[in-house]
Design an enzyme around this catalytic site. Structure first.
Site, PDB file in Angstrom:
ATOM      1  N   ASP A 165      59.339  25.775  97.073  1.00  0.00           N
ATOM      2  CA  ASP A 165      58.264  24.785  96.974  1.00  0.00           C
ATOM      3  C   ASP A 165      56.933  25.437  97.333  1.00  0.00           C
ATOM      4  O   ASP A 165      56.893  26.438  98.046  1.00  0.00           O
ATOM      5  CB  ASP A 165      58.525  23.619  97.935  1.00  0.00           C
ATOM      6  CG  ASP A 165      59.801  22.870  97.589  1.00  0.00           C
ATOM      7  OD1 ASP A 165      60.230  22.926  96.422  1.00  0.00           O
ATOM      8  OD2 ASP A 165      60.375  22.255  98.513  1.00  0.00           O
TER       9      ASP A 165
HETATM   10  N1  URA Z   1      64.831  23.666  99.681  1.00  0.00           N
HETATM   11  C1  URA Z   1      63.670  22.976  99.699  1.00  0.00           C
HETATM   12  O1  URA Z   1      63.641  21.811 100.010  1.00  0.00           O
HETATM   13  N2  URA Z   1      62.545  23.630  99.371  1.00  0.00           N
HETATM   14  C2  URA Z   1      62.523  24.945  99.048  1.00  0.00           C
HETATM   15  O2  URA Z   1      61.441  25.497  98.780  1.00  0.00           O
HETATM   16  C3  URA Z   1      63.730  25.644  99.044  1.00  0.00           C
HETATM   17  C4  URA Z   1      64.883  24.980  99.371  1.00  0.00           C
END
Ligand code: URA
Length: 239
Positions: A102
């Site tokens: 993310d």
């Molecule tokens: N899980 C998440 O919620 N976000 C990420 O960036 C990676 C794994």
């Protein structure tokens, strides 16, 4: 570039296998037997042959980046800066991130132009372990550890696969916890949705490892380095 690294990257085998090829005299550099695996070659100018056949230079590039928050995991984006732009020394234009973190997540991100390697790392059938460090709003207990182990309903078709939750700290006074989570899948917002499923919220998330490759602790957010021959070899064993 070292000859053994070149041959490993060109897919001739693991580092010990290519050393064996060199020792047996099956490799030539500009028509000569190399003195050892450590000699330096210029892939653009030197002619490397294995058993009399030219080894084509495919120029795969492999980097580990400590992704900083605020950067988007994509090769291009019309609005936000993309992680690939952080690889200042890149030679190839076709680099892409292996999977997604993310925008607000930090930590280990592999960046390459090797589609086969990326595919095998991300394949849902391979169940490559991903380890994350998270700061969580909520007091994580043995109960949550068991729920993560059992598999959670995160409103997908299927429950999540068993995930390991290691509690590093859990403070009833502040209502905050620090944990390490190991998952074997890569679903969208997976860690955040797993904590949501137990009524908690992820405040900070950082990926520490992906399969055999661990984030180099010397890399500050935004810094990167090439993968080592050992890391590449370990990744190739997954393919
Ligand atoms: N899980 C998440 O919620 N976000 C990420 O960036 C990676 C794994």
């Amino acid at each position: 570039m070292r000859l053994d690294k070149f041959l490993t990257e060109m897919g001739l085998g693991t580092r010990s296998e290519v050393k064996g090829l060199i020792k047996k005299g099956r490799i030539r550099v500009n028509g000569e037997k190399p003195s050892g695996p450590e000699i330096k070659i210029d892939p653009d100018h030197d002619r490397v042959e294995a058993d009399g056949r030219a080894v084509a230079y495919a120029a795969w590039e492999y980097y580990m980046l400590n992704k900083p928050a605020g950067w988007v995991c994509a090769a291009r984006d019309s609005r936000d800066p993309v992680v690939v732009d952080l690889i200042a020394d890149r030679k190839r234009k076709d680099l892409f991130p292996v999977g997604r973190l993310d925008k607000d997540t930090e930590g280990l991100l592999l960046i390459t132009n090797d589609g086969r390697m990326a595919h095998s790392l991300l394949s849902p059938r391979k169940h490559v372990d991903k380890v994350y460090f998270a700061r969580v709003r909520g007091v994580v207990t043995e109960k949550e550890r068991e729920l993560f182990q059992q598999g959670l309903d995160i409103r997908d078709e299927k429950l999540t696969l068993p995930a390991e939750l290691k509690i590093l700290s859990a403070d009833p006074q502040t209502g905050l916890s620090q944990v390490e989570v190991t998952v074997r899948e890569g679903r969208y917002h997976q860690i955040k949705r797993m904590f949501q499923a137990v009524g908690m919220e992820v405040a900070y998330l950082k990926r520490l490892s992906m399969g055999p490759v661990c984030l180099d602790s010397r890399l500050a957010p935004g810094q990167y380095r090439e993968l080592t021959v050992e890391e590449l070899e370990a990744l190739r064993r997954l393919m």
